[in-house]
Motif scaffolding. Sequence first.
Motif, PDB file in Angstrom:
ATOM      1  N   ARG A  11       0.824  -1.200   0.000  1.00 50.30           N
ATOM      2  CA  ARG A  11       0.000   0.000   0.000  1.00 50.30           C
ATOM      3  C   ARG A  11       0.869   1.264   0.000  1.00 50.30           C
ATOM      4  O   ARG A  11       1.812   1.380   0.787  1.00 50.30           O
ATOM      5  N   ALA A  12       0.559   2.185  -0.897  1.00 51.92           N
ATOM      6  CA  ALA A  12       1.310   3.444  -0.960  1.00 51.92           C
ATOM      7  C   ALA A  12       0.812   4.398   0.111  1.00 51.92           C
ATOM      8  O   ALA A  12      -0.358   4.353   0.483  1.00 51.92           O
ATOM      9  N   VAL A  13       1.700   5.253   0.627  1.00 53.27           N
ATOM     10  CA  VAL A  13       1.279   6.283   1.574  1.00 53.27           C
ATOM     11  C   VAL A  13       1.222   7.655   0.914  1.00 53.27           C
ATOM     12  O   VAL A  13       0.660   8.600   1.448  1.00 53.27           O
ATOM     13  N   ILE A  14       1.824   7.770  -0.276  1.00 56.63           N
ATOM     14  CA  ILE A  14       1.801   9.058  -0.970  1.00 56.63           C
ATOM     15  C   ILE A  14       1.927   8.841  -2.483  1.00 56.63           C
ATOM     16  O   ILE A  14       2.666   7.972  -2.926  1.00 56.63           O
ATOM     17  N   GLY A  15       1.140   9.632  -3.229  1.00 53.86           N
ATOM     18  CA  GLY A  15       1.250   9.628  -4.680  1.00 53.86           C
ATOM     19  C   GLY A  15       2.032  10.859  -5.097  1.00 53.86           C
ATOM     20  O   GLY A  15       1.839  11.925  -4.534  1.00 53.86           O
ATOM     21  N   LEU A  16       2.951  10.703  -6.054  1.00 54.02           N
ATOM     22  CA  LEU A  16       3.746  11.843  -6.519  1.00 54.02           C
ATOM     23  C   LEU A  16       3.526  12.041  -8.014  1.00 54.02           C
ATOM     24  O   LEU A  16       4.305  11.551  -8.823  1.00 54.02           O
ATOM     25  N   PRO A  17       2.462  12.768  -8.374  1.00 54.35           N
ATOM     26  CA  PRO A  17       2.136  12.920  -9.799  1.00 54.35           C
ATOM     27  C   PRO A  17       3.295  13.476 -10.624  1.00 54.35           C
ATOM     28  O   PRO A  17       3.465  13.092 -11.770  1.00 54.35           O
ATOM     29  N   ARG A  18       4.112  14.364 -10.046  1.00 55.10           N
ATOM     30  CA  ARG A  18       5.184  14.962 -10.866  1.00 55.10           C
ATOM     31  C   ARG A  18       6.266  13.950 -11.213  1.00 55.10           C
ATOM     32  O   ARG A  18       7.090  14.174 -12.084  1.00 55.10           O
ATOM     33  N   HIS A  19       6.290  12.826 -10.495  1.00 59.08           N
ATOM     34  CA  HIS A  19       7.253  11.766 -10.822  1.00 59.08           C
ATOM     35  C   HIS A  19       6.541  10.532 -11.375  1.00 59.08           C
ATOM     36  O   HIS A  19       7.162   9.494 -11.543  1.00 59.08           O
ATOM     37  N   ASN A  20       5.219  10.648 -11.617  1.00 59.76           N
ATOM     38  CA  ASN A  20       4.430   9.492 -12.054  1.00 59.76           C
ATOM     39  C   ASN A  20       4.646   8.299 -11.146  1.00 59.76           C
ATOM     40  O   ASN A  20       4.837   7.172 -11.612  1.00 59.76           O
ATOM     41  N   ALA A  21       4.659   8.532  -9.845  1.00 60.14           N
ATOM     42  CA  ALA A  21       4.972   7.456  -8.916  1.00 60.14           C
ATOM     43  C   ALA A  21       4.087   7.519  -7.682  1.00 60.14           C
ATOM     44  O   ALA A  21       3.443   8.537  -7.409  1.00 60.14           O
ATOM     45  N   ALA A  22       4.058   6.396  -6.953  1.00 57.31           N
ATOM     46  CA  ALA A  22       3.431   6.337  -5.639  1.00 57.31           C
ATOM     47  C   ALA A  22       4.356   5.460  -4.812  1.00 57.31           C
ATOM     48  O   ALA A  22       4.922   4.497  -5.330  1.00 57.31           O
ATOM     49  N   PHE A  23       4.547   5.790  -3.538  1.00 57.61           N
ATOM     50  CA  PHE A  23       5.509   5.055  -2.726  1.00 57.61           C
ATOM     51  C   PHE A  23       4.928   4.561  -1.412  1.00 57.61           C
ATOM     52  O   PHE A  23       4.100   5.236  -0.790  1.00 57.61           O
ATOM     53  N   CYS A  24       5.418   3.402  -0.968  1.00 56.90           N
ATOM     54  CA  CYS A  24       5.129   2.925   0.377  1.00 56.90           C
ATOM     55  C   CYS A  24       6.104   3.665   1.306  1.00 56.90           C
ATOM     56  O   CYS A  24       6.975   4.390   0.838  1.00 56.90           O
ATOM     57  N   LYS A  25       5.955   3.463   2.622  1.00 55.89           N
ATOM     58  CA  LYS A  25       6.807   4.177   3.580  1.00 55.89           C
ATOM     59  C   LYS A  25       8.297   4.028   3.295  1.00 55.89           C
ATOM     60  O   LYS A  25       9.034   4.999   3.235  1.00 55.89           O
ATOM     61  N   GLY A  26       8.720   2.765   3.127  1.00 60.55           N
ATOM     62  CA  GLY A  26      10.144   2.487   2.943  1.00 60.55           C
ATOM     63  C   GLY A  26      10.672   3.111   1.668  1.00 60.55           C
ATOM     64  O   GLY A  26      11.720   3.775   1.667  1.00 60.55           O
ATOM     65  N   CYS A  27       9.951   2.928   0.566  1.00 61.73           N
ATOM     66  CA  CYS A  27      10.406   3.456  -0.726  1.00 61.73           C
ATOM     67  C   CYS A  27      10.373   4.979  -0.738  1.00 61.73           C
ATOM     68  O   CYS A  27      11.204   5.615  -1.370  1.00 61.73           O
ATOM     69  N   PHE A  28       9.409   5.574  -0.014  1.00 64.04           N
ATOM     70  CA  PHE A  28       9.329   7.031   0.027  1.00 64.04           C
ATOM     71  C   PHE A  28      10.530   7.613   0.779  1.00 64.04           C
ATOM     72  O   PHE A  28      11.143   8.590   0.342  1.00 64.04           O
ATOM     73  N   THR A  29      10.886   6.982   1.903  1.00 64.39           N
ATOM     74  CA  THR A  29      12.046   7.441   2.668  1.00 64.39           C
ATOM     75  C   THR A  29      13.311   7.344   1.810  1.00 64.39           C
ATOM     76  O   THR A  29      14.116   8.282   1.766  1.00 64.39           O
ATOM     77  N   THR A  30      13.449   6.235   1.087  1.00 65.06           N
ATOM     78  CA  THR A  30      14.602   6.070   0.192  1.00 65.06           C
ATOM     79  C   THR A  30      14.608   7.154  -0.880  1.00 65.06           C
ATOM     80  O   THR A  30      15.645   7.766  -1.170  1.00 65.06           O
ATOM     81  N   PHE A  31      13.427   7.430  -1.459  1.00 68.23           N
ATOM     82  CA  PHE A  31      13.301   8.457  -2.495  1.00 68.23           C
ATOM     83  C   PHE A  31      13.776   9.822  -1.969  1.00 68.23           C
ATOM     84  O   PHE A  31      14.564  10.515  -2.619  1.00 68.23           O
ATOM     85  N   VAL A  32      13.317  10.191  -0.759  1.00 64.82           N
ATOM     86  CA  VAL A  32      13.697  11.490  -0.183  1.00 64.82           C
ATOM     87  C   VAL A  32      15.209  11.550   0.049  1.00 64.82           C
ATOM     88  O   VAL A  32      15.870  12.533  -0.301  1.00 64.82           O
TER      89      VAL A  32
END
Lengths: 314, 64
Positions: A11-32
């Motif tokens: 399950r994603a916790v955030i959608g990022l339209p400007r990157h055409n992506a949505a991330f779960c907690k772990g992947c979002f932290t890595t992205f940041v």
Amino acid sequence: MNCTKCPTSTRAVIGLPRHNAAFCKGCFTTFVHEQVARAIKSFKMFTPEERILVAVSGGKDSLALWHILLKLGYRADALYVNLGIGSYSEESHRKVQHYADTVAAAHGAKLIVHVVEQEAGAGIRELATVLHRPTCSTCGTIKRYQFNRAAVEQDYDVMATGHNLDDEAARLLGNVLHWQEEYLDKQSPTLPASVEGFAKKVKPLCRLSEREIAAYAVVNRIDYIVEECPMAKGSKMILYKEVLNRLETESPGTKQRFYWGFLEKQTKPEPAAESMAEKDQRTLHPCTTCGQPTTADTCSYCKMMAKAKTATPR
Amino acid sequence: MIVQLSHPQRQVEIKGPKRTKEVLRELNLVIEAHLVIRGDELVTEDELLADADRIEIRPVISGG
Ligand code: SF4
Ligand SMILES: [Zn+2]
Ligand SMILES: [Zn+2]
């Protein structure tokens, strides 16, 4: 909405339209973390050996910045300036101290505190009144001075602030609207220590939007002050940000293209541009059908008319 | 559902079930300027919120 990076549907916790992506907690932290690491590298901000002083206010941006730098393994201490603005200053001070004690200390990082009332005898609102100056400009002068002084006196190599993509895009919009060209130079994410006694300044969050940073703080349980400084009410910056966010909602990526496009132009000055007349002389010649200037053999008007005559009417 | 808002702090009640983005639209709030939090977890714009949920809509814009 599922994470676009995880192989199993998480399950994603955030959608990022400007990157055409949505991330779960772990992947979002890595992205940041990756976005910050990229900013540090591409704008040559600092190395792992250098000592960093982070300007913290208790808000999401500066606390998230301190957190990210510590997680990335950098040597980052922080300075908090208590402005003496009633309950806002009390609460933000508490949040910063809490973060320093519960998280930063375990990374060997320390918090330096400067209390305006102790040195100036009054909070910034009272100072602004006696000086007949707007509160925010008084505040800006005091903060810049205290941060620079602490950085230089305590031998930090660089001073980092939590300015994000929205801050920089809004400031750029303001500067462009008023053609304040002399300020444009100061919008680079890395400002060198131009003279002796002037600390080098960097903005490692310049690739991340305000919403992404707030989301990072929530996901990583960073307890920040949500309440705004009461003096910020009705500021021009908020208006510019609202306008940019409306544009962003309609076409994701607008803020990023606006600010990064500006930075790109700034770093790679274009070779002396060809004048419009020179370009026209090089690319235009007479249309084979009507003689009007065109870049093609037949001008678009003649092509359109030819097509209209052969097309069967409906 | 009970919706907690900031600047100024207040609560409003919205009929559920509804998707996050519909709740934001109903309150005339732009997604790019807000986060929606249920419990202590973020929810995305397509999440279905139940009538019994309590959510916080947190502004992310700061003016400094
Ligand atoms: S809003 Fe004005 S007074 Fe408040 S922290 Fe920002 S600059 Fe200082
Ligand atoms: Zn993931
Ligand atoms: Zn023609």
